[in-house]
Design a protein around this motif. Structure first.
Motif, PDB file in Angstrom:
ATOM      1  N   THR A 277       0.838  -1.202   0.000  1.00 26.16           N
ATOM      2  CA  THR A 277       0.000   0.000   0.000  1.00 26.16           C
ATOM      3  C   THR A 277       0.870   1.248   0.000  1.00 26.16           C
ATOM      4  O   THR A 277       1.829   1.353   0.775  1.00 26.16           O
ATOM      5  CB  THR A 277      -0.928   0.030   1.225  1.00 26.16           C
ATOM      6  OG1 THR A 277      -1.811  -1.096   1.158  1.00 26.16           O
ATOM      7  CG2 THR A 277      -1.752   1.314   1.263  1.00 26.16           C
ATOM      8  N   ASN A 278       0.502   2.177  -0.901  1.00 17.96           N
ATOM      9  CA  ASN A 278       1.198   3.458  -0.922  1.00 17.96           C
ATOM     10  C   ASN A 278       0.748   4.285   0.277  1.00 17.96           C
ATOM     11  O   ASN A 278      -0.438   4.362   0.586  1.00 17.96           O
ATOM     12  CB  ASN A 278       0.875   4.201  -2.224  1.00 17.96           C
ATOM     13  CG  ASN A 278       1.823   5.352  -2.498  1.00 17.96           C
ATOM     14  OD1 ASN A 278       2.028   6.207  -1.652  1.00 17.96           O
ATOM     15  ND2 ASN A 278       2.377   5.362  -3.699  1.00 17.96           N
ATOM     16  N   ALA A 279       1.697   4.896   0.975  1.00 16.95           N
ATOM     17  CA  ALA A 279       1.362   5.681   2.164  1.00 16.95           C
ATOM     18  C   ALA A 279       0.507   6.889   1.834  1.00 16.95           C
ATOM     19  O   ALA A 279      -0.116   7.469   2.711  1.00 16.95           O
ATOM     20  CB  ALA A 279       2.637   6.135   2.882  1.00 16.95           C
ATOM     21  N   GLY A 280       0.475   7.300   0.541  1.00 16.96           N
ATOM     22  CA  GLY A 280      -0.445   8.347   0.134  1.00 16.96           C
ATOM     23  C   GLY A 280       0.137   9.742   0.086  1.00 16.96           C
ATOM     24  O   GLY A 280      -0.610  10.707   0.052  1.00 16.96           O
ATOM     25  N   THR A 281       1.465   9.868   0.066  1.00 16.31           N
ATOM     26  CA  THR A 281       2.082  11.193   0.035  1.00 16.31           C
ATOM     27  C   THR A 281       3.212  11.207  -0.979  1.00 16.31           C
ATOM     28  O   THR A 281       4.024  10.276  -1.037  1.00 16.31           O
ATOM     29  CB  THR A 281       2.642  11.575   1.419  1.00 16.31           C
ATOM     30  OG1 THR A 281       1.585  11.611   2.368  1.00 16.31           O
ATOM     31  CG2 THR A 281       3.321  12.940   1.389  1.00 16.31           C
ATOM     32  N   ALA A 282       3.241  12.270  -1.784  1.00 18.45           N
ATOM     33  CA  ALA A 282       4.356  12.478  -2.706  1.00 18.45           C
ATOM     34  C   ALA A 282       5.382  13.362  -2.002  1.00 18.45           C
ATOM     35  O   ALA A 282       5.132  14.536  -1.741  1.00 18.45           O
ATOM     36  CB  ALA A 282       3.874  13.139  -3.985  1.00 18.45           C
ATOM     37  N   PHE A 283       6.535  12.783  -1.654  1.00 20.68           N
ATOM     38  CA  PHE A 283       7.603  13.527  -0.987  1.00 20.68           C
ATOM     39  C   PHE A 283       8.466  14.180  -2.062  1.00 20.68           C
ATOM     40  O   PHE A 283       9.135  13.494  -2.844  1.00 20.68           O
ATOM     41  CB  PHE A 283       8.434  12.599  -0.112  1.00 20.68           C
ATOM     42  CG  PHE A 283       7.667  11.976   1.023  1.00 20.68           C
ATOM     43  CD1 PHE A 283       7.508  12.645   2.221  1.00 20.68           C
ATOM     44  CD2 PHE A 283       7.079  10.720   0.869  1.00 20.68           C
ATOM     45  CE1 PHE A 283       6.790  12.070   3.269  1.00 20.68           C
ATOM     46  CE2 PHE A 283       6.376  10.140   1.907  1.00 20.68           C
ATOM     47  CZ  PHE A 283       6.219  10.813   3.114  1.00 20.68           C
ATOM     48  N   GLN A 284       8.450  15.506  -2.127  1.00 24.10           N
ATOM     49  CA  GLN A 284       9.148  16.239  -3.178  1.00 24.10           C
ATOM     50  C   GLN A 284      10.371  16.952  -2.607  1.00 24.10           C
ATOM     51  O   GLN A 284      10.316  17.571  -1.535  1.00 24.10           O
ATOM     52  CB  GLN A 284       8.209  17.262  -3.815  1.00 24.10           C
ATOM     53  CG  GLN A 284       6.952  16.632  -4.425  1.00 24.10           C
ATOM     54  CD  GLN A 284       6.047  17.660  -5.057  1.00 24.10           C
ATOM     55  OE1 GLN A 284       6.479  18.757  -5.406  1.00 24.10           O
ATOM     56  NE2 GLN A 284       4.777  17.305  -5.245  1.00 24.10           N
ATOM     57  N   PHE A 285      11.484  16.857  -3.344  1.00 22.84           N
ATOM     58  CA  PHE A 285      12.750  17.435  -2.915  1.00 22.84           C
ATOM     59  C   PHE A 285      13.305  18.332  -4.015  1.00 22.84           C
ATOM     60  O   PHE A 285      13.187  18.016  -5.209  1.00 22.84           O
ATOM     61  CB  PHE A 285      13.771  16.333  -2.600  1.00 22.84           C
ATOM     62  CG  PHE A 285      13.325  15.383  -1.524  1.00 22.84           C
ATOM     63  CD1 PHE A 285      13.688  15.599  -0.202  1.00 22.84           C
ATOM     64  CD2 PHE A 285      12.550  14.263  -1.836  1.00 22.84           C
ATOM     65  CE1 PHE A 285      13.282  14.715   0.798  1.00 22.84           C
ATOM     66  CE2 PHE A 285      12.138  13.380  -0.844  1.00 22.84           C
ATOM     67  CZ  PHE A 285      12.501  13.616   0.473  1.00 22.84           C
TER      68      PHE A 285
END
Length: 457
Positions: A277-285
Motif C-alpha cells: 500500500t502506498n502511504a499516500g504522500t508524494a515527498f518532493q525534494f
C-alpha cells in the motif's frame, strides 16, 4: 564573687559540661545511623548586672547547635530504592498510624528526613529504616498523568499494551538510487497506477505486481508497531523514486524529485507475495536535497492494516530536516522511534537524578511511576528533631519550598551520619577536663568554707 557564688557557678559548669557530654555520647552512638545529623554544643555566659569595676565572669549555660545543613558522606548500596540527596533539602515523609481494614493508615501532615534507606514493603510503599513512608506524586503508567499525592505505592499490576499512534522517523534518501521505479505499478483493479507524481494518487499494489515494485525501490525500515490490544506487528516498508529532478524544455523551474513510501500488507507471506500500500504522500525534494512538499513536518498514514490486524491511522513525524536527499545510491537511516508497546509486568524499580521512581517492565519499557517530594527550608537548622531521624517544621525553619533547586538525587546510594568520631573524641577529652576542673572549684570552695567555720570555733 563570693565563695557561695563560686559554688553555684561551678555547679552550672558541671551541668553544662554534662549536657555537652550527653550530645557527644549521642553523636557517637549514632555515628552509623543513616542520615543522622550530629548535635554540637555551644556555651553561653550568664552575667549578673554589675558595675564594670565589679563585673564577674558569671555562670554558664549550654545550648544545642544543630547541623541539619551539614551533609554526610554518600556511599553506594546494592538496593535500587536507596536514595541520597546531594545538596540541601529533605525528603517529605509521613509516619504510619496503624492499620485499617488491612491497609496502612498515615498520620496527617508531613515530616522531613535525610534518611534515604527506602525499601519497598509488602504493600508496595517505600519505607525507610526509621519507619517513615516516602511521599510524592503518583503517576499513571499508561498516560504519565498525576493520579494523586501522598505516600508512594508501587503497583505490581501489569501495564496494558499501548497502540502505536506516532512514528518518529528520520532518513537520508539517495539522489541517484540503485533502483528506480520506472514501469507502471497497478492497483488491485489492475488499472490505477500506484505511483505518486504530486497528484496525490494512492492505492494498493497487487501481489502480482509486487516484484516490479521491489525491483524498482529500496528497502526502508522494518517497523515494529503495536495494535490496540498490544499485539506486536512487523511492518516492512520500501522507498521508491518515481520522478527525477529535471528541467523541462520551456519550463523556467526544474521539476522536483519525487519519492513514494510503501508498506507491505503482510509480513508473513513474503515481500514478493504481499500486497503493498502506498502511504499516500508524494515527498518532493529540490535539487539541494531539501524537502519542499509536504510543507508540514509530519504526515498521517491512514488505515494501516498488516496481517489482517488493524493498526488504524498512524502519524509519521520526521521534523524539520528529518527527510533529505544526499549524494549516493543507498538509504542512510538516522533515527526511528514509535510510541506503542505490548503489555508487561514489573521486574524492577529505580530512582532517577530528577527524582522519578522508574519501573522497568518485561516488555522492555521504562515508565515513570511517581515523582518524589523533596523540599528545602530557608533555615534547616531551625527544624525540630523528631524520633527516627525525622524533623518537624517550626517558625524558625520557615515554610517548606518544594523542588530540588540544584540538589541532585543519587539512586542506589545513602547518606551516612555526619558525625566525625575523631572530632567527638577530642571534644570528649576537653569536656572531661572541664568537668573535672569544675569539681576542683567546688572542692576548693569547700575548703575555704571549712576554714571560715574553723575561725569561729
Amino acid at each position: 564573687m563570693d565563695v557561695f557564688t563560686a559554688l553555684q557557678t561551678a555547679v552550672s559548669g558541671m551541668k553544662a559540661q554534662g549536657f555537652s557530654l550527653e550530645n557527644i555520647s549521642g553523636n557517637i552512638a549514632n555515628s552509623q545511623t543513616t542520615g543522622f545529623k550530629r548535635v554540637d554544643t555551644s556555651f553561653v555566659d550568664l552575667v549578673a548586672e554589675q558595675a564594670p569595676s565589679r563585673q564577674v565572669s558569671g555562670s554558664v549555660r549550654a545550648n544545642s547547635v544543630l547541623t541539619n545543613s551539614v551533609q554526610g558522606n554518600i556511599i553506594a548500596t546494592e538496593i535500587p530504592t536507596n536514595i541520597a540527596l546531594n545538596g540541601p533539602g529533605f525528603f517529605a515523609v509521613q509516619a504510619g498510624a496503624g492499620s485499617i481494614n488491612g491497609q496502612t493508615a498515615f498520620t496527617p501532615g508531613n515530616l522531613y528526613t535525610r534518611r534515604g534507606d527506602f525499601k519497598q514493603d509488602n504493600e508496595g510503599y517505600l519505607r525507610n529504616g526509621g519507619g517513615a513512608y516516602l511521599t510524592g506524586t503518583s503517576l499513571d503508567p499508561a498516560t504519565g498523568l498525576a493520579t494523586g499525592e501522598g505516600p508512594i505505592q508501587i503497583s505490581t499490576l501489569p501495564v496494558l499494551g499501548k497502540p502505536t499512534s506516532t512514528i518518529e522517523y528520520s532518513t537520508s534518501l539517495p539522489q541517484t538510487p540503485a533502483a528506480k521505479l520506472t514501469g507502471a505499478v497497478f492497483s488491485a483493479d489492475s488499472k490505477t497506477p500506484i505511483i505518486l507524481d504530486g497528484t496525490g494518487q494512492t492505492g494498493t499494489v497487487a501481489a502480482g505486481d509486487a516484484s516490479t515494485l521491489i525491483n524498482g525501490s529500496l528497502e526502508g525500515p522494518i517497523l515494529q508497531l503495536y495494535s490496540s490490544s498490544g499485539q506486536p506487528v512487523t511492518v516492512n516498508t520500501r522507498w521508491a523514486k518515481v520522478q527525477d529532478a529535471t528541467a523541462q524544455v520551456g519550463e523556467t523551474a526544474a521539476k522536483p524529485a519525487v519519492w513514494n513510501l510503501y508498506y507491505a500488507n503482510s509480513s508473513t507471506a513474503g515481500q514478493t507475495s504481499s500486497q503493498w500500500t502506498n502511504a499516500g504522500t508524494a515527498f518532493q525534494f529540490d535539487t539541494t536535497g531539501k524537502l519542499t512538499s509536504p510543507a508540514t513536518n509530519s504526515i498521517s498514514i491512514p488505515n494501516i492494516t498488516v496481517n489482517n490486524v488493524a493498526l488504524g491511522n498512524i502519524t509519521m513525524s520526521y521534523g524539520a530536516g528529518g527527510l533529505t536527499t544526499t549524494n549516493g545510491n543507498t538509504i542512510t537511516p538516522n533515527y526511528f522511534r514509535q510510541d506503542g508497546f505490548t503489555s508487561g509486568t514489573l521486574k524492577g524499580i529505580s530512582v532517577s537524578e530528577s527524582g522519578e521512581v522508574v519501573g522497568s517492565y518485561t516488555n522492555g519499557n521504562t515508565i515513570a511511576l511517581a515523582r518524589i517530594n523533596v523540599v528545602q527550608f530557608a533555615n534547616p537548622d531551625g527544624l525540630k528533631a523528631d524520633s527516627s531521624g525525622n524533623y518537624r517544621q517550626t517558625l524558625d525553619s520557615g515554610v517548606p519550598l518544594t523542588g530540588l533547586n540544584g540538589t541532585t538525587i543519587e539512586g542506589q546510594n545513602i547518606e551516612q551520619s555526619n558525625t566525625d568520631i575523631a572530632s567527638e573524641f577530642s571534644k570528649m577529652i576537653v569536656t572531661q577536663q572541664a568537668y573535672s576542673a569544675n569539681t576542683k572549684v567546688i572542692s576548693t570552695a569547700q575548703d575555704m568554707m571549712s576554714s571560715l567555720i574553723n575561725i569561729i570555733r
